[in-house]
Design a protein around this motif. Structure first.
Motif, PDB file in Angstrom:
ATOM      1  N   ARG A  11       3.902  -2.588 -12.033  1.00 32.44           N
ATOM      2  CA  ARG A  11       3.545  -2.342 -10.630  1.00 32.44           C
ATOM      3  C   ARG A  11       4.646  -1.580  -9.908  1.00 32.44           C
ATOM      4  NH1 ARG A  11       0.596  -7.371 -10.473  1.00 32.44           N
ATOM      5  NH2 ARG A  11       2.565  -8.447 -10.348  1.00 32.44           N
ATOM      6  N   LEU A  12       5.888  -1.986 -10.124  1.00 31.12           N
ATOM      7  CA  LEU A  12       7.002  -1.299  -9.477  1.00 31.12           C
ATOM      8  C   LEU A  12       7.136   0.139  -9.968  1.00 31.12           C
ATOM      9  CD1 LEU A  12       9.657  -4.126  -9.340  1.00 31.12           C
ATOM     10  CD2 LEU A  12       8.654  -2.934  -7.388  1.00 31.12           C
ATOM     11  N   GLU A  13       6.901   0.368 -11.248  1.00 32.28           N
ATOM     12  CA  GLU A  13       6.924   1.739 -11.771  1.00 32.28           C
ATOM     13  C   GLU A  13       5.834   2.572 -11.110  1.00 32.28           C
ATOM     14  OE1 GLU A  13       8.959   3.332 -13.711  1.00 32.28           O
ATOM     15  OE2 GLU A  13      10.125   1.713 -14.594  1.00 32.28           O
ATOM     16  N   TYR A  14       4.645   2.007 -10.965  1.00 33.79           N
ATOM     17  CA  TYR A  14       3.529   2.706 -10.332  1.00 33.79           C
ATOM     18  C   TYR A  14       3.844   3.007  -8.869  1.00 33.79           C
ATOM     19  CZ  TYR A  14      -1.116   3.717  -8.566  1.00 33.79           C
ATOM     20  OH  TYR A  14      -2.180   4.317  -7.952  1.00 33.79           O
ATOM     21  N   VAL A  15       4.349   2.006  -8.157  1.00 28.68           N
ATOM     22  CA  VAL A  15       4.687   2.187  -6.744  1.00 28.68           C
ATOM     23  C   VAL A  15       5.724   3.291  -6.581  1.00 28.68           C
ATOM     24  CG1 VAL A  15       5.866   1.091  -4.783  1.00 28.68           C
ATOM     25  CG2 VAL A  15       4.045  -0.122  -5.986  1.00 28.68           C
ATOM     26  N   SER A  16       6.750   3.290  -7.421  1.00 25.92           N
ATOM     27  CA  SER A  16       7.777   4.323  -7.285  1.00 25.92           C
ATOM     28  C   SER A  16       7.213   5.707  -7.587  1.00 25.92           C
ATOM     29  CB  SER A  16       9.012   4.010  -8.133  1.00 25.92           C
ATOM     30  OG  SER A  16       8.716   4.022  -9.496  1.00 25.92           O
ATOM     31  N   GLU A  21       5.091  10.982  -4.970  1.00 25.86           N
ATOM     32  CA  GLU A  21       3.986  11.843  -4.533  1.00 25.86           C
ATOM     33  C   GLU A  21       3.856  11.854  -3.018  1.00 25.86           C
ATOM     34  OE1 GLU A  21       1.675  14.051  -5.938  1.00 25.86           O
ATOM     35  OE2 GLU A  21       3.261  13.917  -7.424  1.00 25.86           O
ATOM     36  N   LEU A  22       3.952  10.690  -2.398  1.00 22.69           N
ATOM     37  CA  LEU A  22       3.862  10.619  -0.937  1.00 22.69           C
ATOM     38  C   LEU A  22       4.987  11.405  -0.275  1.00 22.69           C
ATOM     39  CD1 LEU A  22       2.865   6.889  -0.419  1.00 22.69           C
ATOM     40  CD2 LEU A  22       1.457   8.904   0.051  1.00 22.69           C
ATOM     41  N   ARG A  24       6.464  14.008  -1.453  1.00 22.09           N
ATOM     42  CA  ARG A  24       6.130  15.422  -1.613  1.00 22.09           C
ATOM     43  C   ARG A  24       5.066  15.836  -0.598  1.00 22.09           C
ATOM     44  NH1 ARG A  24       2.379  18.387  -3.855  1.00 22.09           N
ATOM     45  NH2 ARG A  24       1.246  16.656  -4.770  1.00 22.09           N
ATOM     46  N   LEU A  25       4.070  14.984  -0.414  1.00 21.47           N
ATOM     47  CA  LEU A  25       2.966  15.299   0.486  1.00 21.47           C
ATOM     48  C   LEU A  25       3.323  15.177   1.968  1.00 21.47           C
ATOM     49  CD1 LEU A  25       0.089  13.485  -1.399  1.00 21.47           C
ATOM     50  CD2 LEU A  25       0.423  15.952  -1.210  1.00 21.47           C
ATOM     51  N   SER A  26       4.340  14.428   2.288  1.00 17.69           N
ATOM     52  CA  SER A  26       4.653  14.138   3.687  1.00 17.69           C
ATOM     53  C   SER A  26       5.216  15.331   4.445  1.00 17.69           C
ATOM     54  CB  SER A  26       5.622  12.960   3.785  1.00 17.69           C
ATOM     55  OG  SER A  26       6.896  13.337   3.306  1.00 17.69           O
ATOM     56  N   GLY A  27       5.596  16.374   3.745  1.00 20.66           N
ATOM     57  CA  GLY A  27       6.146  17.531   4.435  1.00 20.66           C
ATOM     58  C   GLY A  27       7.465  17.208   5.100  1.00 20.66           C
ATOM     59  N   GLY A  28       8.488  17.021   4.301  1.00 19.70           N
ATOM     60  CA  GLY A  28       9.796  16.579   4.773  1.00 19.70           C
ATOM     61  C   GLY A  28      10.342  17.344   5.955  1.00 19.70           C
ATOM     62  N   ASP A  29      10.143  18.638   6.006  1.00 21.20           N
ATOM     63  CA  ASP A  29      10.668  19.430   7.116  1.00 21.20           C
ATOM     64  C   ASP A  29       9.903  19.179   8.402  1.00 21.20           C
ATOM     65  OD1 ASP A  29      12.464  20.524   5.361  1.00 21.20           O
ATOM     66  OD2 ASP A  29      11.283  22.333   4.987  1.00 21.20           O
ATOM     67  N   ARG A  30       8.620  18.923   8.274  1.00 24.93           N
ATOM     68  CA  ARG A  30       7.788  18.730   9.463  1.00 24.93           C
ATOM     69  C   ARG A  30       7.796  17.281   9.958  1.00 24.93           C
ATOM     70  NH1 ARG A  30       2.202  20.936   7.928  1.00 24.93           N
ATOM     71  NH2 ARG A  30       1.724  19.771   9.815  1.00 24.93           N
ATOM     72  N   HIS A  31       8.005  16.349   9.047  1.00 19.16           N
ATOM     73  CA  HIS A  31       7.971  14.916   9.399  1.00 19.16           C
ATOM     74  C   HIS A  31       9.163  14.206   8.765  1.00 19.16           C
ATOM     75  CE1 HIS A  31       3.937  15.739  10.782  1.00 19.16           C
ATOM     76  NE2 HIS A  31       3.666  16.276   9.603  1.00 19.16           N
ATOM     77  N   PRO A  32      10.356  14.483   9.261  1.00 18.80           N
ATOM     78  CA  PRO A  32      11.557  13.958   8.601  1.00 18.80           C
ATOM     79  C   PRO A  32      11.663  12.430   8.595  1.00 18.80           C
ATOM     80  CG  PRO A  32      12.131  15.033  10.664  1.00 18.80           C
ATOM     81  CD  PRO A  32      10.689  15.311  10.413  1.00 18.80           C
ATOM     82  N   MET A  33      11.230  11.770   9.663  1.00 16.30           N
ATOM     83  CA  MET A  33      11.342  10.308   9.693  1.00 16.30           C
ATOM     84  C   MET A  33      10.419   9.667   8.666  1.00 16.30           C
ATOM     85  SD  MET A  33      13.040   7.947  10.931  1.00 16.30           S
ATOM     86  CE  MET A  33      13.072   6.209  11.156  1.00 16.30           C
ATOM     87  N   LEU A  34       9.214  10.152   8.569  1.00 17.73           N
ATOM     88  CA  LEU A  34       8.274   9.650   7.572  1.00 17.73           C
ATOM     89  C   LEU A  34       8.822   9.864   6.160  1.00 17.73           C
ATOM     90  CD1 LEU A  34       5.546   8.452   6.797  1.00 17.73           C
ATOM     91  CD2 LEU A  34       4.583  10.767   6.970  1.00 17.73           C
ATOM     92  N   SER A  35       9.329  11.052   5.908  1.00 20.87           N
ATOM     93  CA  SER A  35       9.899  11.351   4.591  1.00 20.87           C
ATOM     94  C   SER A  35      11.090  10.455   4.278  1.00 20.87           C
ATOM     95  CB  SER A  35      10.333  12.821   4.519  1.00 20.87           C
ATOM     96  OG  SER A  35       9.209  13.650   4.630  1.00 20.87           O
ATOM     97  N   LEU A  37      11.662   7.387   5.448  1.00 22.34           N
ATOM     98  CA  LEU A  37      11.205   6.020   5.169  1.00 22.34           C
ATOM     99  C   LEU A  37      10.584   5.911   3.779  1.00 22.34           C
ATOM    100  CD1 LEU A  37       9.744   5.117   8.659  1.00 22.34           C
ATOM    101  CD2 LEU A  37      11.862   4.258   7.624  1.00 22.34           C
ATOM    102  N   ILE A  38       9.837   6.923   3.378  1.00 18.15           N
ATOM    103  CA  ILE A  38       9.256   6.923   2.038  1.00 18.15           C
ATOM    104  C   ILE A  38      10.366   6.979   0.994  1.00 18.15           C
ATOM    105  CG2 ILE A  38       7.859   8.260   0.408  1.00 18.15           C
ATOM    106  CD1 ILE A  38       6.127   9.071   2.873  1.00 18.15           C
ATOM    107  N   GLU A  39      11.370   7.795   1.237  1.00 16.26           N
ATOM    108  CA  GLU A  39      12.509   7.897   0.310  1.00 16.26           C
ATOM    109  C   GLU A  39      13.236   6.565   0.190  1.00 16.26           C
ATOM    110  OE1 GLU A  39      15.219   9.720  -2.341  1.00 16.26           O
ATOM    111  OE2 GLU A  39      13.278  10.390  -1.605  1.00 16.26           O
ATOM    112  N   MET A  40      13.423   5.860   1.315  1.00 18.34           N
ATOM    113  CA  MET A  40      14.094   4.559   1.277  1.00 18.34           C
ATOM    114  C   MET A  40      13.267   3.547   0.480  1.00 18.34           C
ATOM    115  SD  MET A  40      17.024   4.783   2.677  1.00 18.34           S
ATOM    116  CE  MET A  40      17.061   6.389   1.907  1.00 18.34           C
ATOM    117  N   ALA A  41      11.951   3.587   0.642  1.00 17.94           N
ATOM    118  CA  ALA A  41      11.083   2.690  -0.122  1.00 17.94           C
ATOM    119  C   ALA A  41      11.178   3.005  -1.611  1.00 17.94           C
ATOM    120  CB  ALA A  41       9.637   2.814   0.357  1.00 17.94           C
ATOM    121  N   TYR A  42      11.223   4.294  -1.955  1.00 20.86           N
ATOM    122  CA  TYR A  42      11.377   4.700  -3.359  1.00 20.86           C
ATOM    123  C   TYR A  42      12.698   4.173  -3.928  1.00 20.86           C
ATOM    124  CZ  TYR A  42      12.588   7.548  -7.355  1.00 20.86           C
ATOM    125  OH  TYR A  42      12.998   7.949  -8.604  1.00 20.86           O
TER     126      TYR A  42
END
Length: 64
Positions: A11-16, A21-22, A24-35, A37-42
């Protein structure tokens, strides 16, 4: 390794993988806070896999 521990590792491998993918899809330059938070979760998921003593990292090393 017990079945429960193995399924936790899977499960942890799948989540990571999904978090990558998330990120990559979040558009780091356009949505830096979202990116961020996703990076911290990863990073948290990877840290759990590698350092919590669950044996997840041991299984990968044994196969390699």
């Amino acid at each position: 390794m017990s079945d429960t521990r193995q399924s936790d590792c899977e499960r942890l491998e799948y989540v990571s993988a999904m978090l990558v993918e998330l990120r990559r899809l979040s558009g780091g330059d356009r949505h830096p806070m979202l990116s961020y938070l996703i990076e911290m979760a990863y990073l948290e998921a990877r840290d759990i896999l590698e350092n919590d003593g669950s044996g997840c990292g041991d299984e990968r090393d044994a196969v390699a």
